[in-house]
Design a protein around this motif. Structure first.
Motif, PDB file in Angstrom:
ATOM      1  N   ASN A  13     -25.219  20.868   5.952  1.00  0.00           N
ATOM      2  CA  ASN A  13     -24.296  21.147   4.975  1.00  0.00           C
ATOM      3  C   ASN A  13     -24.024  19.659   4.148  1.00  0.00           C
ATOM      4  N   TYR A  14     -23.674  19.763   2.981  1.00  0.00           N
ATOM      5  CA  TYR A  14     -23.557  18.472   2.284  1.00  0.00           C
ATOM      6  C   TYR A  14     -22.500  18.652   1.191  1.00  0.00           C
ATOM      7  N   GLY A  15     -22.077  17.257   0.788  1.00  0.00           N
ATOM      8  CA  GLY A  15     -20.752  17.065  -0.111  1.00  0.00           C
ATOM      9  C   GLY A  15     -21.294  16.026  -1.371  1.00  0.00           C
ATOM     10  N   ILE A  16     -20.756  16.179  -2.406  1.00  0.00           N
ATOM     11  CA  ILE A  16     -20.753  15.291  -3.470  1.00  0.00           C
ATOM     12  C   ILE A  16     -19.601  15.003  -4.020  1.00  0.00           C
ATOM     13  N   SER A  17     -19.111  13.626  -4.212  1.00  0.00           N
ATOM     14  CA  SER A  17     -17.611  13.721  -4.997  1.00  0.00           C
ATOM     15  C   SER A  17     -17.688  12.470  -6.014  1.00  0.00           C
ATOM     16  N   PRO A  32      -8.912  20.385   9.959  1.00  0.00           N
ATOM     17  CA  PRO A  32      -9.864  21.715   9.425  1.00  0.00           C
ATOM     18  C   PRO A  32     -10.888  21.202   8.429  1.00  0.00           C
ATOM     19  N   CYS A  33     -12.173  21.616   8.563  1.00  0.00           N
ATOM     20  CA  CYS A  33     -13.072  21.204   7.674  1.00  0.00           C
ATOM     21  C   CYS A  33     -12.677  21.529   6.246  1.00  0.00           C
ATOM     22  N   ASP A  34     -12.887  20.564   5.312  1.00  0.00           N
ATOM     23  CA  ASP A  34     -12.458  20.555   3.821  1.00  0.00           C
ATOM     24  C   ASP A  34     -13.418  19.517   3.098  1.00  0.00           C
ATOM     25  N   VAL A  35     -14.183  19.897   2.012  1.00  0.00           N
ATOM     26  CA  VAL A  35     -14.836  18.836   1.068  1.00  0.00           C
ATOM     27  C   VAL A  35     -14.058  17.855   0.730  1.00  0.00           C
ATOM     28  N   LEU A  36     -13.033  17.821   0.383  1.00  0.00           N
ATOM     29  CA  LEU A  36     -11.918  16.846  -0.027  1.00  0.00           C
ATOM     30  C   LEU A  36     -11.762  15.723   0.938  1.00  0.00           C
ATOM     31  N   SER A  37     -11.908  15.952   2.084  1.00  0.00           N
ATOM     32  CA  SER A  37     -11.824  15.013   3.221  1.00  0.00           C
ATOM     33  C   SER A  37     -13.004  14.404   3.936  1.00  0.00           C
ATOM     34  N   PHE A  38     -14.128  14.591   3.170  1.00  0.00           N
ATOM     35  CA  PHE A  38     -15.276  14.268   3.855  1.00  0.00           C
ATOM     36  C   PHE A  38     -15.748  12.881   4.081  1.00  0.00           C
ATOM     37  N   ILE A  39     -14.953  12.094   2.799  1.00  0.00           N
ATOM     38  CA  ILE A  39     -15.370  10.651   2.764  1.00  0.00           C
ATOM     39  C   ILE A  39     -14.657   9.945   4.059  1.00  0.00           C
ATOM     40  N   PHE A  40     -13.488  10.696   4.726  1.00  0.00           N
ATOM     41  CA  PHE A  40     -12.984  10.071   5.621  1.00  0.00           C
ATOM     42  C   PHE A  40     -13.318  10.280   7.091  1.00  0.00           C
ATOM     43  N   PHE A  70     -17.584  18.785  -4.577  1.00  0.00           N
ATOM     44  CA  PHE A  70     -18.404  19.905  -4.368  1.00  0.00           C
ATOM     45  C   PHE A  70     -19.127  19.868  -3.037  1.00  0.00           C
ATOM     46  N   GLY A  71     -19.039  20.862  -2.113  1.00  0.00           N
ATOM     47  CA  GLY A  71     -19.794  21.213  -0.866  1.00  0.00           C
ATOM     48  C   GLY A  71     -20.383  22.253  -0.938  1.00  0.00           C
ATOM     49  N   SER A  72     -21.552  22.374  -0.203  1.00  0.00           N
ATOM     50  CA  SER A  72     -22.271  23.735   0.009  1.00  0.00           C
ATOM     51  C   SER A  72     -23.156  23.480   1.198  1.00  0.00           C
ATOM     52  N   ARG A  73     -23.793  24.431   1.729  1.00  0.00           N
ATOM     53  CA  ARG A  73     -24.855  24.365   3.017  1.00  0.00           C
ATOM     54  C   ARG A  73     -26.453  24.684   2.665  1.00  0.00           C
ATOM     55  N   LEU A 109     -17.889  18.175   6.725  1.00  0.00           N
ATOM     56  CA  LEU A 109     -18.859  18.858   5.992  1.00  0.00           C
ATOM     57  C   LEU A 109     -19.429  20.013   7.067  1.00  0.00           C
ATOM     58  N   GLY A 110     -19.418  19.811   8.080  1.00  0.00           N
ATOM     59  CA  GLY A 110     -19.997  20.861   8.786  1.00  0.00           C
ATOM     60  C   GLY A 110     -19.591  22.017   9.106  1.00  0.00           C
ATOM     61  N   GLY A 111     -18.190  22.246   8.665  1.00  0.00           N
ATOM     62  CA  GLY A 111     -17.428  23.302   8.623  1.00  0.00           C
ATOM     63  C   GLY A 111     -17.410  24.282   7.505  1.00  0.00           C
ATOM     64  N   ILE A 112     -18.267  23.832   6.065  1.00  0.00           N
ATOM     65  CA  ILE A 112     -18.188  24.461   5.038  1.00  0.00           C
ATOM     66  C   ILE A 112     -18.908  25.780   5.328  1.00  0.00           C
TER      67      ILE A 112
END
Length: 290
Positions: free
Chosen positions: A88-92, A41-49, A80-83, A54-57
């Motif tokens: 949607n986008y994420g920064i880590s 399931p979508c999670d900002v911690l997992s987006f680098i893999f 951090f992730g938002s839409r 990120l589409g599910g934020i």
């Protein structure tokens, strides 16, 4: 399929890779599930893999991750992730500290102590192309410092996640992680550790359990299979377990365990991984979704 096979094996070079820390998962939930993260399931911690996650934020996500590895090696991670209306986008940010190491010269005599470290920043974009398909890309910059020498690399990742229309309880994911420029230390150049991932998730609506399975093909090691499952009790406490067929620290190191505590918009996740003679590694993260 032939093009994909050629691409994988043309990049495979186990003796010429660096930035191994980029292969580390930074989500205690994913780690406890055997590190089978590509279709979860979508999670900002997992987006680098898998940047497609990120589409599910829904609105905003803020997460903090920390791990204590062997020999007092410590890793910290913030995401951090938002839409927006379009995507949607994420920064880590990721920092791995190896602790103080005693320096030696060419003759073996002691020199001053130094602290090697790795640092990376990741920026990703994910989008729901349809109700069944998510896609995403991520761009990263990584630094590795060893005494006076420093190497850096620019990296690119791509991922997809697809819900099978006639069987919505099954989701599949595919990603290519850490394609990047070579890292140069003194006169030697090394390629980043690229990974190809193909995974599947079984999660039926309104059921307390899920199962996940994944095949990973890293360019600096042998392919391995990951699998895991979890069971939630009243959507508050979740028990997790997993298996990873990479026996790099003995048979016991293939197993992972953990749990999660969920309270409205906040969750706390913990994972433990036995590492044989290296001891036990601990992984914890705190997530806010609002």
């Amino acid at each position: 399929m032939k093009i994909l096979t050629f691409l994988i094996f043309s990049l495979f070079n186990p003796d010429d890779n660096s930035f191994v820390f980029l292969k580390n998962l930074r989500d205690a939930e994913d780690i406890a599930l055997g590190e089978a993260s590509c279709a979860l399931p979508c999670d900002v911690l997992s987006f680098i893999f898998n940047p497609a996650l990120l589409g599910g934020i829904r609105n905003y996500e803020i997460s903090f991750y920390s791990s204590l590895l062997w020999n007092n090696i410590k890793e910290s991670y913030f995401a951090f992730g938002s839409r927006t209306k379009l995507f949607n986008y994420g920064i880590s940010l990721n920092y791995l500290n190896y602790g103080k190491i005693e320096g030696r010269d060419e003759l073996g005599f002691k020199t001053r102590e130094f602290t090697p470290y790795d640092f990376s920043i990741h920026m990703g974009i994910g989008k729901n192309v349809s109700k069944f398909l998510k896609i995403g890309v991520a761009f990263s910059y990584a630094i590795e410092q060893i005494e006076e020498e420093r190497g850096n690399s620019f990296l690119f990742s791509f991922g997809t996640k697809y819900i099978i229309p006639n069987i919505p309880s099954i989701k599949v994911g595919f990603s290519i992680i850490n394609l990047g420029t070579k890292i140069k230390f003194i006169k030697e150049s090394f390629s980043p550790a690229t990974i190809f991932k193909l995974g599947a998730l079984y999660k039926k609506s309104k059921t307390p359990y899920l199962f996940t399975l994944e095949l990973s093909i890293p360019t600096d090691d042998l392919p391995f299979v990951s699998a895991g499952g979890s069971y939630a009790i009243k959507n508050i406490f979740e028990i997790r377990g997993g298996f990873k067929s990479s026996f790099d620290a003995g048979f016991i190191s293939a197993f992972r365990f953990g749990f999660g505590l969920n309270q409205k918009a906040t969750s706390l996740d913990y994972a433990i991984v036995p590492r044989g003679v290296l001891g036990i590694t601990h992984h914890i993260d705190l997530k806010f979704k609002f």
